[in-house]
Design an enzyme around this catalytic site. Structure first.
Site, mmCIF file in Angstrom:
data_model
loop_
_atom_site.group_PDB
_atom_site.id
_atom_site.type_symbol
_atom_site.label_atom_id
_atom_site.label_comp_id
_atom_site.label_asym_id
_atom_site.label_seq_id
_atom_site.Cartn_x
_atom_site.Cartn_y
_atom_site.Cartn_z
ATOM 1 N N CYS A 144 9.279 -14.849 -7.428
ATOM 2 C CA CYS A 144 10.460 -14.843 -8.182
ATOM 3 C C CYS A 144 10.831 -16.216 -8.738
ATOM 4 O O CYS A 144 11.168 -17.073 -8.008
ATOM 5 C CB CYS A 144 11.655 -14.179 -7.556
ATOM 6 S SG CYS A 144 12.988 -13.844 -8.550
ATOM 7 N N PRO A 151 7.494 -4.602 -8.408
ATOM 8 C CA PRO A 151 9.111 -4.638 -7.944
ATOM 9 C C PRO A 151 9.776 -5.401 -8.931
ATOM 10 O O PRO A 151 9.716 -6.660 -9.176
ATOM 11 C CB PRO A 151 9.001 -5.429 -6.607
ATOM 12 C CG PRO A 151 7.715 -6.149 -6.538
ATOM 13 C CD PRO A 151 6.881 -5.575 -7.479
ATOM 14 N N MET A 152 10.841 -4.939 -9.534
ATOM 15 C CA MET A 152 11.708 -5.636 -10.511
ATOM 16 C C MET A 152 13.090 -5.212 -10.409
ATOM 17 O O MET A 152 13.598 -4.075 -10.202
ATOM 18 C CB MET A 152 11.327 -5.111 -12.016
ATOM 19 C CG MET A 152 9.832 -5.146 -12.553
ATOM 20 S SD MET A 152 9.517 -4.485 -13.999
ATOM 21 C CE MET A 152 9.223 -2.829 -13.641
#
EC number: 1.3.1.-
Length: 330
Positions: A102, A18-19
């Site tokens: 993150c 997931p970016m």
């Protein structure tokens, strides 16, 4: 076969990371078409979802062709994360993933993402709240630790498994490292060696070639790998890795015509999802990546990012295909 709860994945699955501002439905569509086995949404702020913020809600959009698909959440408040998991569950994904990895300042400095690596008891409470709030499998993505002196991932893996997560993805860097230096998979391998660990363990960090995927598979014994930055502008990497693992041989590199075709598919999905104006605008960040390495491409890139209509973009892409096809044949 690798199982995450009731989800069946192939042996050694390849996961799309997931970016933020990358892993939206149009990008996921071209990655799925090119071999991604499991994908995730961009990470979604729990606070934004609770407030019904438009950007957060739109990230819940998932489509049948993407399955299996996970919705990834991040936040700093335990109760809010639990409530957010209930909302995400109603969007009907296949799993819920929690982001404890993150490293960016505006996430970590608000006590979310990798910041939870500084407070393992809170991480455990938050994970437990999410597990209790949904009937779906819950997975976690995290890092080795906050810094060199707090690489606590071995403890984290056991404690999160004990409260019910169904899989764990570990990025082989600390938060302080951000994305610098080389990812260290040594501790990821040690998690796999731990006889107490029963859930799938996926490695993440620096997988950018079929050779490296095979080397890390053999060296560290992970159940699969998650690929992030190497997929941007190059979704072919999934099928290239699969082919290499199966045959020991490389697939031919994509031609310019292949690049144009997938870029156009990405553009088409972008417009269908967000309308022509926004779809064209958001696609501009991808052109340099799709055509990376082509000689004298700057003029075409400028045309692509300045074009305002779908018709104009198709004309430019067709010209790119014709111009560079001649060069490939020369």
């Amino acid at each position: 076969m690798v199982k995450i709860g009731n989800i069946d994945l192939p042996d050694f699955p390849l996961l799309l990371a997931p970016m933020e501002d990358v892993s939206d439905p149009p990008f996921r569509a071209v990655c799925k078409a090119n071999g991604a086995d499991l994908m995730y949404t961009e990470f979604i702020s729990s606070e934004g979802l609770i407030r019904d913020a438009a950007k957060s809600v739109q990230k819940l959009d998932i489509f049948e062709y993407e399955r299996p698909i996970g919705i990834q959440l991040f936040g700093s408040d335990v109760e809010t994360m639990g409530a957010c998991a209930e909302i995400a569950t109603r969007a009907n994904p296949d799993l819920i993933d929690i982001n404890y990895g993150c490293p960016v300042k505006n996430v970590a400095c608000r006590g979310a993402g990798a910041a939870l690596l500084q407070d393992i008891p809170k991480m455990v409470r938050m994970t437990e709240a999410v597990v209790k709030a949904t009937h779906l499998p819950v997975t976690v993505k995290t890092r080795l630790g906050w810094d060199e002196s707090t690489k606590n991932i071995l403890e984290v893996a056991e404690r999160l498994q004990d409260i019910g997560i169904q899989a764990l993805t570990v990025h082989g860097r600390t938060r302080v490292q951000m994305y610098k230096g080389e990812a260290d998979w040594t501790l990821i391998g040690r998690i796999k060696e731990n006889p107490r660990i029963r859930i799938p363990i996926f490695g993440n960090g620096d997988i950018d070639s079929p050779e490296k995927a095979l080397e890390y598979k053999n060296r560290y014994g992970v159940d699969g790998v998650m690929i992030g930055r190497a997929t941007i502008g190059y979704p072919w990497i999934f099928n290239e890795i699969k082919h290499f693992l199966k045959t020991g041989e490389h697939l031919p590199a994509p031609t310019v015509a292949d690049r144009v075709a997938v870029c156009r598919q990405h553009l088409d999905f972008s417009i269908r999802w967000k309308g022509e104006i926004t779809g064209i605008f958001e696609m501009r960040r991808h052109y340099a990546n799709y055509f990376k390495g082509l000689d004298n491409f700057k003029a075409y890139r400028m045309q692509l990012v300045q074009a305002g209509t779908y018709t104009e973009l198709l004309r430019i892409l067709e010209e790119v295909s014709e111009q560079y096809a001649e060069a490939e044949l020369a």
